[in-house]
Each structure stands twice: as C-alpha cells, then as structure tokens.
Design an enzyme around this catalytic site. Structure first.
Site, PDB file in Angstrom:
ATOM      1  N   SER A 126       2.753   8.514 -13.533  1.00 30.89           N
ATOM      2  CA  SER A 126       2.840   6.502 -13.322  1.00 30.89           C
ATOM      3  C   SER A 126       2.382   6.340 -11.927  1.00 30.89           C
ATOM      4  O   SER A 126       2.113   7.207 -11.024  1.00 30.89           O
ATOM      5  CB  SER A 126       4.509   6.556 -13.601  1.00 30.89           C
ATOM      6  OG  SER A 126       5.427   7.728 -12.293  1.00 30.89           O
ATOM      7  N   GLU A 139       2.372   3.173  -8.942  1.00 28.11           N
ATOM      8  CA  GLU A 139       2.967   1.932  -7.801  1.00 28.11           C
ATOM      9  C   GLU A 139       2.680   1.593  -7.162  1.00 28.11           C
ATOM     10  O   GLU A 139       1.652   2.032  -6.670  1.00 28.11           O
ATOM     11  CB  GLU A 139       4.230   3.134  -6.712  1.00 28.11           C
ATOM     12  CG  GLU A 139       4.774   2.647  -5.792  1.00 28.11           C
ATOM     13  CD  GLU A 139       5.665   2.985  -5.170  1.00 28.11           C
ATOM     14  OE1 GLU A 139       7.013   4.004  -5.547  1.00 28.11           O
ATOM     15  OE2 GLU A 139       5.916   3.175  -3.866  1.00 28.11           O
ATOM     16  N   ASP A 155      16.215  -0.001   3.217  1.00 27.41           N
ATOM     17  CA  ASP A 155      15.749   0.218   4.806  1.00 27.41           C
ATOM     18  C   ASP A 155      16.599  -0.921   4.820  1.00 27.41           C
ATOM     19  O   ASP A 155      15.320  -1.875   4.397  1.00 27.41           O
ATOM     20  CB  ASP A 155      14.920   0.734   4.811  1.00 27.41           C
ATOM     21  CG  ASP A 155      14.756   2.550   4.633  1.00 27.41           C
ATOM     22  OD1 ASP A 155      15.750   2.477   5.551  1.00 27.41           O
ATOM     23  OD2 ASP A 155      13.728   2.731   4.418  1.00 27.41           O
ATOM     24  N   PHE A 171       3.220   6.110   8.901  1.00 28.04           N
ATOM     25  CA  PHE A 171       4.104   5.815   7.916  1.00 28.04           C
ATOM     26  C   PHE A 171       5.164   6.952   7.444  1.00 28.04           C
ATOM     27  O   PHE A 171       6.113   6.691   7.551  1.00 28.04           O
ATOM     28  CB  PHE A 171       3.069   5.275   6.276  1.00 28.04           C
ATOM     29  CG  PHE A 171       3.937   5.013   5.216  1.00 28.04           C
ATOM     30  CD1 PHE A 171       5.006   3.535   5.675  1.00 28.04           C
ATOM     31  CD2 PHE A 171       3.375   5.187   3.717  1.00 28.04           C
ATOM     32  CE1 PHE A 171       5.528   3.275   4.616  1.00 28.04           C
ATOM     33  CE2 PHE A 171       4.274   5.115   2.718  1.00 28.04           C
ATOM     34  CZ  PHE A 171       5.223   3.833   2.956  1.00 28.04           C
ATOM     35  N   HIS A 204       3.941  10.597  -9.719  1.00 24.57           N
ATOM     36  CA  HIS A 204       4.273   9.175  -9.703  1.00 24.57           C
ATOM     37  C   HIS A 204       2.735   9.354  -8.963  1.00 24.57           C
ATOM     38  O   HIS A 204       3.497   9.349  -7.378  1.00 24.57           O
ATOM     39  CB  HIS A 204       5.611   8.595  -9.260  1.00 24.57           C
ATOM     40  CG  HIS A 204       5.830   7.561  -9.082  1.00 24.57           C
ATOM     41  ND1 HIS A 204       5.792   6.931  -9.946  1.00 24.57           N
ATOM     42  CD2 HIS A 204       6.310   6.887  -7.533  1.00 24.57           C
ATOM     43  CE1 HIS A 204       5.953   5.422  -9.419  1.00 24.57           C
ATOM     44  NE2 HIS A 204       6.150   5.692  -8.094  1.00 24.57           N
TER      45      HIS A 204
END
Ligand code: FAD
Length: 286
Positions: free
Chosen positions: A12, A14, A105, A214, A264
């Site tokens: 998949s 994102e 968050d 990140f 993913h």
C-alpha cells in the site's frame, strides 16, 4: 526472490493532503503513476488534531472517484465523539471501507484542554466498532522501536494489544531501518497472542536533513552507520538517493524474506523513489 502474486500480502501507499495548488496538481500525477502498479490501497494522512480534515476529505475523494481503494487516517485526540461520528458517517455514506485509526498528536501550542473525549488509539478503535460495527477494515499503528511517549517497551506492547482487542484488523508500523526491531516486535506480539498482520511501514530515503528531523520527532532510529554515510554526502542529492535506495531495498528484501505480510510505503507524495523500490523488489505490476 519473487514476491509476485502472494494474494495474502498487502502493498500500500501513503499520501498526505497537499496544501498548495502546485501540490494538488502534482498529486494527481503521483496517484496516476503509483496506481499503475495496482497497490492494495492508498492511505491518506490526517493532520495533527484534525488540521487537514477538509484536505483529507478532498484527497480521499480524488482517489475514490478513480475507483481506487482508499483508507483515510483518522485521529481522535482533540476531537469529540460527535465529531468522530460525523466523519465516520461521511466516509460510510461515501462507500469508504477502510480506516487507519490513530490517537494522533496535538498540534504544538494546543494544551491538555484540547485532548478531547478519546485519549488513546484503543478508545478510537472501540468507538469506531460501537458506531459502525464491521463497516470498516481498521488498521492501527505499531512501533517496533517503541512509541516515543511510552513508559516502557512492555507497556507499549500491552497498549498495542489493547487496540487489537478493541477490534483492529491489521497494523502498519512506524518506519524503521533495523529489520531486527521489526522481527523482535512481531515475535513479542505473537507471544502475547496478537495474531493480526503487522505490515512494515517503509520510508524511502531521499533527503537526509528532513529524515533526521522527522525521525527525531517520531522516535524512529537512523542507525549510526547510515546516518554517518548520509552526512558525508552533504548536498550531493544523487548520492543520497542512490545510497538510500540500496539501504531501503535491502531492508525490504530482508523483511519479505523473513515473512513480513507486505509493505506500506510512506511515499511523501513522490512516485519515483517508491516505484524504483517496487520494481527492484519485483512486486506485482512493476
Ligand atoms: P496510541 O496507540 O494511543 O499510543 C500512544 C501512546 O500512548 C503510546 O506511548 C502508548 O504506549 C500509550 N497508550 C496507548 N494506549 C494507552 C492506554 N489505554 N493507557 C495508557 N497509555 C496508553 N499522526 C497524525 O496526526 N496523522 C496521521 O495521519 C498519522 N498517521 C500515522 C500512520 C502510521 C502508520 C503511524 C505509525 C503513525 C501515524 N501518525 C499519524 C502518528 C501517530 O498519530 C503518533 O505516533 C501518535 O503519537 C500515536 O498514535 P497511536 O494511534 O499509535 O497512539
């Protein structure tokens, strides 16, 4: 290795909702290119505290209108049950059948007063099941390297188990570059009787500065040897991309050879790095 045609595997992609007209124009092209390899589904992120609600709806619609199976992310922190119910209704009436359910968050600056009625991922999963029964296939997040706010690894695992007990069908992991962390996590889950598929989330490496920032925020470890090599390349982006591709390709190979039930890809709305991995992994449709 040939990963073709294992119908039980899930591959998949994102995406995040673009913020600018240029981003929107580029996304349509990215979707077209990524969809050419026929992934199981695309997922679309949801900004902290619901900050991209409309953007997420728009991106979900863009995909759904092209008959693409799409899984909107939905986070609960900062939202009331009524708001969650409204979003679930929106998706259900739009024939969306998957959800990635998250605590999320809070955007920086929003205090504890904004935490809403559902405090944790397991409460959101339970809420979705209460409100909509089995209307959605629910994915939840998993952390092979431990969630950064967890009180401990064991506690984090127990909390992951709560999400599964509440009704999650599958999990997607936070990204990582250490395959052993994934295998140890899956083993620990199986030891606790957690049997759902745990699909590794994979972040292609294309820009070291962004990745380092990140990773520090989300608790993903960049192994020292990878970080030091990437630092050495400075602003030589071609070398970063080439080295990054080989690192991530080897990681994916190890994961699939070790029994991971798919991948993913965190595409960051860029088709090329993910498609190159897809092709070199010999995945279906490449
Ligand atoms: P939880 O499962 O609720 O866990 C959060 C922390 O609380 C953990 O430390 C856990 O150990 C602890 N905990 C859990 N349950 C309990 C409990 N019942 N009692 C006490 N402690 C508990 N963020 C976004 O804002 N938008 C997105 O679209 C998004 N997509 C993501 C997709 C994936 C695949 C992943 C891995 C992460 C994503 N995130 C997203 C980030 C995610 O929202 C953050 O990591 C967030 O801090 C935790 O969300 P969660 O659902 O894993 O939380």
């Amino acid at each position: 290795m040939n990963n073709k045609a294992n119908p039980r595997h899930s591959y998949s992609f994102e995406l995040f909702p673009p913020k600018t007209p240029e981003g929107r124009a580029k996304l349509a092209d990215t979707v077209q290119r990524l969809n050419a390899v026929a992934p199981a589904y695309f997922s679309v992120t949801y900004g902290a505290g619901g900050s991209t609600r409309e953007g997420t709806f728009e991106t979900v619609t863009l995909l759904h209108d092209r008959n693409i199976d799409v899984a909107p992310h939905l986070s609960c922190i900062g939202s009331s049950r009524a708001e969650i119910r409204e979003i679930l209704d929106h998706y259900r009436t739009g024939n969306i059948r998957r959800i990635v359910a998250l605590r999320g968050d809070l955007p920086s600056g929003m205090g504890a007063a904004g935490t809403g009625e559902l405090a944790y991922g397991n409460e959101l999963v339970a809420c979705i099941r209460e409100e909509t029964g089995t209307a959605f296939h629910i994915e939840v997040a998993a952390y092979p390297e431990v969630h950064p706010q967890a009180s401990g690894a064991r506690q984090d695992l127990e909390n992951f188990k709560r999400k599964v007990a509440a009704g999650a069908d599958a999990a997607i992991t936070q990204y990582f570059y250490n395959a052993d962390a994934y295998f140890a996590f899956v083993d620990a889950c199986r030891g606790l009787g957690v049997e759902i598929p745990i699909v590794p989330g994979i972040m292609p490496i294309t820009n070291y500065d962004k990745l380092a920032r990140f990773s520090a925020a989300c608790g993903a470890e960049i192994p020292r040897w990878i970080g030091r090599r990437l630092e050495d390349f400075g602003d030589d982006m071609d070398s970063i991309r080439e080295f990054g591709h080989q690192v991530v390709l080897n990681l994916c190979r190890r994961l699939l050879e070790g029994g991971a039930p798919g991948i993913h890809f965190y595409t960051m709305n860029q088709a090329a790095p993910t498609l190159r991995l897809w092709r070199d992994l010999d995945l279906p449709g490449a």
